[in-house]
Structure formats: C-alpha cells, structure tokens
Design an enzyme around this catalytic site. Structure first.
Site, PDB file in Angstrom:
ATOM      1  N   LYS A 190      44.946  33.949  40.915  1.00 19.72           N
ATOM      2  CA  LYS A 190      44.221  34.536  39.778  1.00 19.72           C
ATOM      3  C   LYS A 190      45.096  35.501  38.985  1.00 19.72           C
ATOM      4  O   LYS A 190      44.899  35.679  37.781  1.00 19.72           O
ATOM      5  CB  LYS A 190      42.932  35.204  40.260  1.00 19.72           C
ATOM      6  CG  LYS A 190      43.123  36.381  41.219  1.00 19.72           C
ATOM      7  CD  LYS A 190      43.244  37.712  40.504  1.00 19.72           C
ATOM      8  CE  LYS A 190      43.555  38.843  41.474  1.00 19.72           C
ATOM      9  NZ  LYS A 190      43.680  40.152  40.782  1.00 19.72           N
ATOM     10  N   THR A 247      39.684  39.612  36.459  1.00 19.99           N
ATOM     11  CA  THR A 247      41.088  39.858  36.139  1.00 19.99           C
ATOM     12  C   THR A 247      41.494  39.207  34.817  1.00 19.99           C
ATOM     13  O   THR A 247      42.387  39.708  34.133  1.00 19.99           O
ATOM     14  CB  THR A 247      41.993  39.335  37.269  1.00 19.99           C
ATOM     15  OG1 THR A 247      41.495  39.800  38.517  1.00 19.99           O
ATOM     16  CG2 THR A 247      43.413  39.830  37.109  1.00 19.99           C
TER      17      THR A 247
END
Length: 329
Positions: A190, A247
């Site tokens: 991620k 994120t």
C-alpha cells in the site's frame, strides 16, 4: 497475560503514539530511543511537543536509551523503519532474554534482501514469538486517542487474541489474525500504491483517475499477496484495503505526500530528500522485482519504480499505463 509491562522500541512519532495508547490500556510502558541525551530529557521533562504539540508523556511511561532495561518487558513492539529494523534487532539480540513476544510495527520490505519484518526478526533474534501490527493509522490520531482499528497477526491464534486484548485501549482497537504474511504484504504494497495516488493528485488528473488507480492498485496487491498464500479476508480487511484507502487519500501519509511532490514536478531526489521518511520509496523496487520473479504483472508498481529510479518521467508513466491493452476486469 503474564506481567503488565510492554516495551516500545523506537521513539519516533508512531512508536511514541503506540506507547501512549498502551498506557491508556493500563499497561506499564518502556519507550526506548537510541539518543541517550534526548531520552533522558524526555523522561525528565515529559514534553512531547516536538512530536505532538501540547502533549506530554504521562506517568507510567519510562523513556530510556538502555536496551537492557527495555527488553525486560514480556512484549516488545519494534516501531522502527523497515530499513533500520535489522540493525536495531541485532542490538536487541545481544540482551534479549528468551520467551518474548516481539511484534513489528514496520511496513515494507527490506531493500537489500526482500525480507519482510517478521523474517528479519526471526533471522536476528532466534526463538521467540513474532508478530506484525499494521492497519490504517496515523500517529497523530493514535496519540490523541481518536478511534483507530488495526490488525495484529501472530502465528498462534490464542496468542494473537490474548495480545490483541492486552494491547487494545479505549481509542486503539486491535483485531487479531494468524495471517502474518497477508498483513505484512498489505502494509508493504500500500505504501508504493499511495505514491502512485499522490502522483495522480499532483498531476491534477481528478478524483475519478485516483479512484481508478487505487482500485487497480488494489488488484495488484491482491495478486501479489495470493502468490504468498495470503487469505482473501486479510486483504479485504484493515491491513489491506483499509490501510490502502487511508494512505492513498490523505496528505498526512508520507508516501502520498511524496507522490504529490513528484506529480507537481519535483524530481525523485528533491521529493525524497525534502520530506519525512516514505517507506514506499525503498519498497517499490524490491516489490517489483519480487513480482517479476513470480511472473506477476504489477504495472502500477513498475511505473512507480521507474519514476523513482528516474528511468521514466511522470507524464510518460501515465501515458504508458493508459495505453495498456484493454482487458476484462
């Protein structure tokens, strides 16, 4: 759970935030940092203003630079960056008693070896119980006690559940699993995908493009994780989709902020050198290399890697991705 003490190894923003949360859970906490002068000043003055303005270190948290003191706790949470984890773990190994639970809070893959955090811990520390703590969380939110949920993975289900209960606080909720590799891959991939999301935002390509990038990036994350035997429910959970959504959508994310700078025209050297540590910058190349070795297609990860290595401009990377052959979803 035997004893009431937990040690956090690493006194950066995230480690300090975890120490605050564990104290809120009623635990006695030791917070270790390598700078002896800074840790002595923190233990004496209790001022956390440099990390969290207006905050102070509460009673019940001991700040120290003495590793031999820190490892006396039955649970160690290693809150140091992935690229520094081996060095710190080797120092911990010199003084660590047997039978500890050692949990990493690092997100990434070691650039030199491609190892995940629990693999580094096993190589350096020997026979202990290892785990990984990961999920959608910003240090500032945890430090303020805002509602946050993350995943804790341990090999033994009973151990995972007990530790999750022991470390959870009113603001920090830990969900437990035994899928260590799935949690680690979510945290590593991620970060790279968040750089891509930041690039899209920096270029001004719009929310539709960013949503498409996140979705197709998540498909790459799933493809990679399945090759390692990760469980689908892990990837759809906090440490996979949850962490990616956070994120890849907030300037608070160091990786997103790095991508934003790249999209706005800064060179990789300028963008990396001017901001805080973005783990995705170190993970991208080894993630791409590991995918290629397994015959996996990860075009977004490849594009981010090429941009960071200055083999491809941001504009050319976007054009190459948009020119890929159409295919079924």
């Amino acid at each position: 759970m035997k004893g009431n003490r937990v040690s956090v190894i690493g006194a950066g923003a995230f480690g300090t935030a975890l120490a605050l949360a564990f104290r809120q859970a009623g635990r006695e906490v030791t917070l270790w940092g390598r700078d002896a002068e800074a840790m002595a000043a923190l233990d004496a003055g209790r001022d956390l203003g440099a990390l969290f303005p207006g905050a102070s270190l509460p009673t019940g948290i001991r700040a120290t630079a003495d590793l031999s003191e820190a490892v006396l706790a039955g649970i160690l949470v290693m809150a140091v960056p992935t690229q520094a984890l081996r060095q710190v773990s080797e120092a911990v190994a010199l003084v660590l008693p047997q039978g500890r639970a050692v949990i990493s809070a690092a997100k990434g893959m070691e650039q030199r070896t491609g190892a995940f955090a629990t693999e580094i811990l096993a190589e350096t520390l020997g026979a202990h119980r290892f785990g990984i703590l990961s999920g959608p969380s910003f240090a500032a939110d945890i430090a303020r006690g805002l509602p946050t949920a993350i995943a804790l993975a341990m090999a033994d289900a009973t151990d995972a559940e007990a530790l999750a209960r022991f470390l959870s606080s009113p603001g920090l909720r830990l969900y437990h699993t035994t899928d260590i590799r799935g949690v680690e891959i979510g945290g590593a991939a991620k970060n790279v995908l968040a750089i891509a999301a930041g690039i899209v935002a920096g270029l001004g390509l719009g929310d539709s493009a960013r949503a498409a990038m996140i979705t197709r990036g998540f498909a790459e994350l799933q493809r990679f994780a399945r090759a390692y035997g990760a469980r689908p429910e892990t990837l759809m959970g906090l440490s996979g989709l949850g962490d990616l959504v956070l994120t890849a959508s907030s300037p608070q994310s160091r990786n997103y902020a790095l991508g934003l700078a790249l999209g706005q025209g800064r060179t990789p050297r300028e963008a990396i050198g001017s901001g805080k540590l973005a783990e995705g910058a170190f993970t991208a190349a080894i993630l791409a290399e590991s995918a290629k070795a397994r015959g996996l297609e990860m075009p977004i990860v490849d594009a981010v890697t090429a941009i960071l290595e200055e083999r491809l401009s941001v504009g050319d990377a976007v054009r190459h991705l948009m020119a890929r052959p159409l295919r079924g979803e």
